[in-house]
Write an enzyme that holds these catalytic residues in place. Structure first.
Site, PDB file in Angstrom:
ATOM      1  N   VAL A  93       0.834  -1.210   0.000  1.00  0.00           N
ATOM      2  CA  VAL A  93       0.000   0.000   0.000  1.00  0.00           C
ATOM      3  C   VAL A  93       0.866   1.256   0.000  1.00  0.00           C
ATOM      4  CG1 VAL A  93      -1.881   1.210   1.139  1.00  0.00           C
ATOM      5  CG2 VAL A  93      -1.765  -1.273   1.246  1.00  0.00           C
ATOM      6  N   CYS A  94       1.913   1.218   0.841  1.00  0.00           N
ATOM      7  CA  CYS A  94       2.791   2.383   0.989  1.00  0.00           C
ATOM      8  C   CYS A  94       3.437   2.761  -0.336  1.00  0.00           C
ATOM      9  CB  CYS A  94       3.907   2.092   1.977  1.00  0.00           C
ATOM     10  SG  CYS A  94       3.347   1.359   3.497  1.00  0.00           S
TER      11      CYS A  94
END
Lengths: 201, 198
Positions: A93-94
């Site tokens: 996600v990051c």
């Protein structure tokens, strides 16, 4: 011999984990293919909140990618600040959240705001990771040592030593105006963040 | 551990490894539709702007299925505003759009549609505004279309050819950059057509 067997089993388990946990729909960019660690679904939140809206934001000074230390207080009276804590470099996600913010600089500027990106990774890791993204316009800070100290002050340090996926909006007076300690497995909605920022402006 | 013990451990390891070899990659489960196949059934939300309605040959701002587009060939790009590769690719896809728009023999027959995997309307609009994208982009906020398309990596391009009876076939499919847009266009138009060509 025992050690060799142990390391083989560890490697095998790691292989299984990598093969078995690749179903996340995030971290999809072809640019990151083969470079993203798929850690599977994590406990959504693993820390105790310490701040609430209306509190004075704890000040901090951390080393940044540019080589210059960056402090929260240097934005006082000048810019609203969005602190974006993300758990770790090279994770699904990051690796997309900041590239998304990177192309909407105008939306943040329209709210007279900047972003400060923070992880508990060291500078070298953050450098390699953000280079892979093609760089970002906002300062990226390392909360590596003393490990997770700033994340701890903000109540977003998880038990494993990484931070939550959290967003804080700090206004020009240094007051916390918005907190989103997000499910670590999901990407925060950009529209919500920009909407909250516009209220602060 | 004795010889027999090691043998047993290796047998177990080999069995697991063999099993893993046949475990399909989760992303490929179902997989994107291959050449000769068809798109899975899904409906895209109404276009936001009237020029997009006209571009797609719809009667009004209504939900629609891609094969209902008034076109002979549709290039579908699965992208995300959060994907650096898609950001980098945006100018090339714009150029592809422009090449098509400038060709009288193609502009009414070849269309491009973008689907933002996991992107909200707000996020899709941000991507469109930044890169000044003229072709229609649609949100896929909950990844439902992305899932139907085999959870492909982004950007991903699927090209379909639509027959007059509105049946269609996938004629091309690829992950990653399209390279030279002109050559990409020639490549997809040279693909064998199941029916009437462009």
């Amino acid at each position: 011999m025992k050690k060799t067997m142990t390391s083989r089993v560890v490697a095998l388990v790691a292989c299984c984990a990598l093969l078995g946990l690749t179903s996340s729909a995030l971290g999809l960019s072809e640019q990151f293919q083969g470079r993203i660690f798929q850690g599977g679904k994590l406990k959504p939140v693993d820390s105790q909140p310490k701040l609430k809206v209306g509190d004075k934001a704890p000040d901090f000074t951390l080393p940044s990618l540019s080589g210059e230390p960056v402090s929260l207080h240097q934005f006082l009276g000048k810019k609203n600040v969005v602190i974006s804590f993300v758990p770790a470099a090279w994770t699904p996600v990051c690796s997309e959240q900041w590239p998304g913010y990177n192309i909407v600089k105008g939306l943040f500027e329209a709210a007279d705001a900047t972003i400060i990106g923070i992880t508990t990774d060291n500078i070298a890791t953050l450098y390699a990771w953000t280079e892979q993204m093609g760089g970002v316009w906002f300062p990226v800070l390392s909360d590596f040592w003393p490990h997770g100290e700033v994340a701890g002050k903000y109540g977003v340090l998880r038990s494993g030593g990484v931070s939550e996926r959290a967003l804080f909006i700090i206004d020009k007076q240094g007051i916390v105006r918005y907190i989103d300690i997000h499910d670590i497995n999901e990407r925060p909605n950009l529209e919500t963040l920009i909407g909250e920022l516009q209220k602060v402006k | 551990m004795n010889q027999r013990g090691y043998g047993a451990v290796w047998l177990v390891i080999l069995a697991i490894a063999a099993g893993m070899a046949f475990v399909p990659d989760c992303r490929a489960a179902g997989g994107p539709p291959g050449v000769g196949g068809v798109l899975p059934e899904f409906v895209l939300p109404p276009p936001q702007r009237m020029e997009e309605v006209q571009y797609l040959g719809l009667k009004e701002k209504v939900s629609f299925k891609i094969p209902e587009t008034r076109a002979e060939v549709v290039i579908v790009e699965i992208f995300s505003m959060y994907c650096p590769f898609c950001q980098k690719e945006a100018p090339a896809v714009n150029q592809l759009y422009q090449i098509i728009a400038n060709r009288a023999d193609l502009k009414d027959k070849v269309k491009i549609i973008g689907i933002g995997a996991g992107n909200s309307q707000f996020e899709v609009n941000a991507f469109r505004d930044l890169y000044r994208i003229a072709f229609p982009l649609f949100p896929d906020t909950d990844f439902s279309v992305h899932k139907l398309l085999g959870e492909v990596r982004t950007p991903y391009f699927i090209v379909i050819r639509i027959k007059p009876d509105k049946t269609h076939s996938v004629i091309y499919s690829q992950v990653g950059a399209i390279g030279d847009p002109g050559q990409f266009l020639e490549k997809i138009l040279s693909k064998p057509a199941p029916g009437k060509g462009v």
